[in-house]
Write an enzyme that holds these catalytic residues in place. Structure first.
Site, PDB file in Angstrom:
ATOM      1  N   TRP A  19       0.706  -1.321  -0.062  1.00 51.90           N
ATOM      2  CA  TRP A  19       0.256   0.147   0.011  1.00 51.90           C
ATOM      3  C   TRP A  19       0.755   1.251   0.049  1.00 51.90           C
ATOM      4  O   TRP A  19       0.499   2.181  -0.595  1.00 51.90           O
ATOM      5  CB  TRP A  19      -0.969   0.132   1.240  1.00 51.90           C
ATOM      6  CG  TRP A  19      -2.006  -0.911   1.003  1.00 51.90           C
ATOM      7  CD1 TRP A  19      -2.275  -2.364   1.663  1.00 51.90           C
ATOM      8  CD2 TRP A  19      -2.956  -1.164  -0.107  1.00 51.90           C
ATOM      9  NE1 TRP A  19      -3.058  -2.979   1.049  1.00 51.90           N
ATOM     10  CE2 TRP A  19      -3.734  -2.256  -0.136  1.00 51.90           C
ATOM     11  CE3 TRP A  19      -3.441  -0.058  -1.421  1.00 51.90           C
ATOM     12  CZ2 TRP A  19      -4.558  -2.929  -0.979  1.00 51.90           C
ATOM     13  CZ3 TRP A  19      -4.288  -0.717  -2.206  1.00 51.90           C
ATOM     14  CH2 TRP A  19      -4.813  -1.879  -2.089  1.00 51.90           C
ATOM     15  N   ASP A  49      -1.077   6.880   6.128  1.00 51.89           N
ATOM     16  CA  ASP A  49      -2.365   6.028   5.895  1.00 51.89           C
ATOM     17  C   ASP A  49      -2.732   5.042   6.903  1.00 51.89           C
ATOM     18  O   ASP A  49      -1.747   4.026   7.074  1.00 51.89           O
ATOM     19  CB  ASP A  49      -1.993   5.045   4.366  1.00 51.89           C
ATOM     20  CG  ASP A  49      -3.000   4.051   4.093  1.00 51.89           C
ATOM     21  OD1 ASP A  49      -4.010   4.111   4.715  1.00 51.89           O
ATOM     22  OD2 ASP A  49      -3.029   3.564   2.935  1.00 51.89           O
ATOM     23  N   LYS A 102     -12.295  -1.245   6.908  1.00 50.25           N
ATOM     24  CA  LYS A 102     -11.781  -2.219   7.865  1.00 50.25           C
ATOM     25  C   LYS A 102     -12.181  -1.928   9.247  1.00 50.25           C
ATOM     26  O   LYS A 102     -12.976  -2.480   9.912  1.00 50.25           O
ATOM     27  CB  LYS A 102     -10.421  -1.883   7.811  1.00 50.25           C
ATOM     28  CG  LYS A 102      -9.585  -2.552   6.662  1.00 50.25           C
ATOM     29  CD  LYS A 102      -9.309  -1.470   5.521  1.00 50.25           C
ATOM     30  CE  LYS A 102      -8.374  -1.615   4.416  1.00 50.25           C
ATOM     31  NZ  LYS A 102      -8.599  -2.876   3.593  1.00 50.25           N
TER      32      LYS A 102
HETATM   33  N1  PMP Z   1      -4.211   1.625   2.040  1.00 49.18           N
HETATM   34  C1  PMP Z   1      -4.266   0.746   2.756  1.00 49.18           C
HETATM   35  C2  PMP Z   1      -3.370   0.285   3.864  1.00 49.18           C
HETATM   36  C3  PMP Z   1      -5.209  -0.194   2.355  1.00 49.18           C
HETATM   37  O1  PMP Z   1      -5.512  -1.560   3.202  1.00 49.18           O
HETATM   38  C4  PMP Z   1      -6.018  -0.267   1.273  1.00 49.18           C
HETATM   39  C5  PMP Z   1      -7.107  -1.280   0.893  1.00 49.18           C
HETATM   40  N2  PMP Z   1      -6.975  -2.572   1.395  1.00 49.18           N
HETATM   41  C6  PMP Z   1      -5.799   1.081   0.671  1.00 49.18           C
HETATM   42  C7  PMP Z   1      -5.033   1.796   0.893  1.00 49.18           C
HETATM   43  C8  PMP Z   1      -6.716   1.267  -0.699  1.00 49.18           C
HETATM   44  O2  PMP Z   1      -8.176   1.565  -0.183  1.00 49.18           O
HETATM   45  P1  PMP Z   1      -9.174   1.660  -1.213  1.00 49.18           P
HETATM   46  O3  PMP Z   1      -9.489   0.332  -2.004  1.00 49.18           O
HETATM   47  O4  PMP Z   1     -10.334   2.054  -0.343  1.00 49.18           O
HETATM   48  O5  PMP Z   1      -8.990   2.790  -2.334  1.00 49.18           O
END
Ligand code: PMP
Length: 361
Positions: A102, A172, A196
């Site tokens: 991520w 994040d 989450k």
């Molecule tokens: N950052 C993290 C730490 C994530 O776990 C995720 C999705 N699992 C994202 C960003 C991306 O999120 P989204 O799918 O809501 O754009």
């Protein structure tokens, strides 16, 4: 089939009282004479949902007054793409600390809007550990330093996010927000997709120091401008009202359960139970993350023989345990144990793991 213990990484398990309340409000919301999904976002009933949700989130996370709270559609990924447009000048350096999938995604999303640089990365070691602060190579004049508090796929979590020096730290927190007390004032901004710990997918939140909204930035349409979004109280266009309302219910549930201090205790106990089962299996199961960097929220693990994976998943489902398949990037298994996962669910998983090992070991 009865409701199973759901270890999905996100969309993830929601607290049952939240689902039951949502079920009732889906048909008729208070005295609105309509479902909560049928009413205007500008009407008094929804404006009260929005007001209460922000107030409760501020209480839950102890958000100081000099931080704004913005709710956005588009998920965490959209925020990742908009960070440089809002907080960096064109071509200004921005530093990324990469600790998993991520963090890399965040950098990729930002790259067209700034001079995105890798300040540190644990990729060479397979993202199984965290790069120590002394190894971070920060850029002079960086607009911000971006970190991922918890890597949902690689199962790596900063137990204490280091200071970034002069540049604001942007973190994040998608997969660990509200899992333990957090000192918001250490950050320039914090963001999280809701799916989450905060509710259903379809909404994200950005908690940002107000003065950062006034500096840097690049030409951007109002809908991509966080200052404009704040002025419009996150309603510059029609917001995802259902998701916002569900987020409000989930935040209220966390407050009712005792808040982040209580969840910190529960989450530590749950993670300890699961890692002990893995580490105590004599190699039948393994987690490859350095002990000090292990996530309390997402626990990836592998069976000693991947040929057993399919049997593990199908027998787990029969035992009332779902959502355990690992992400395709890593394979194996992953148990996501967010706030809504009760300790009894982790106990049931570890009991099942021991039984499975006995049968297949
Ligand atoms: N950052 C993290 C730490 C994530 O776990 C995720 C999705 N699992 C994202 C960003 C991306 O999120 P989204 O799918 O809501 O754009």
């Amino acid at each position: 089939m009865a409701r199973a213990y759901n270890f999905s990484p996100g969309p993830a398990a929601l607290p049952e009282p939240v689902l039951r309340q949502a079920q009732a409000d889906m048909l008729e919301f208070g005295d609105a004479g309509a479902s909560v999904v049928e009413i205007s976002h500008r009407g008094p009933e929804f404006l009260e949902v929005a007001r209460r949700t922000e107030a409760d989130l501020r209480t839950l996370l102890s958000i100081p007054d000099d931080y704004a709270v913005i709710f956005t559609a588009g998920g965490a990924t959209t925020i990742q793409a908009l960070l440089p447009l809002n907080f960096a000048a064109a071509g200004q350096p921005v530093d990324y600390v990469l600790t998993g999938h991520w963090g890399k995604t965040a950098m990729k999303q930002a790259a067209s809007g700034c001079d995105a640089r890798i300040a540190a990365s644990s990729e060479a070691g397979g993202f199984r550990d965290l790069p120590s602060r002394s190894a971070w190579m920060l850029s002079a004049g960086a607009a911000y330093v971006h970190v991922t508090a918890n890597e949902t796929i690689h199962g790596v979590e900063w137990r204490e996010i280091p200071d970034a020096g002069n540049a604001p730290l942007i973190a994040d927190f998608s997969s660990s927000i509200a899992s333990e007390p957090l000192d918001v004032s250490r950050f320039g901004a914090i963001y999280a997709g809701a799916q989450k710990n905060l509710g259903p997918v379809g909404i994200a939140t950005l908690i940002v120091r107000r003065d950062l909204l006034e500096c840097a930035g690049q030409p951007r349409a109002p809908v991509f401008d966080y200052r404009a979004q704040l002025e419009a109280e996150s309603m510059l266009n029609t917001p995802p009202t259902w998701n916002w309302y569900m987020l409000g219910l989930t935040v209220k549930w966390m407050l009712d359960e005792g808040g982040v201090a209580e969840f910190a205790v529960r989450n530590a106990r749950k993670a300890a139970l699961l890692y002990a089962a893995i580490d105590g299996s004599g190699g039948f199961y393994r987690n490859e993350v350095a002990v000090a960097a292990r996530s309390r929220m997402n626990v990836p693990f592998f069976l000693h023989d991947a040929a057993l994976d399919a049997a593990f998943l199908s027998e787990a489902k029969q035992a009332g345990l779902v959502g355990l398949k690992g992400h395709r990037v890593l394979g194996g298994m992953r148990a996501s144990i967010y706030n809504a996962m009760p300790e009894a669910g982790v106990q049931a998983l570890t009991d099942f793991m021991r039984e499975f090992q006995k049968a297949h070991g």
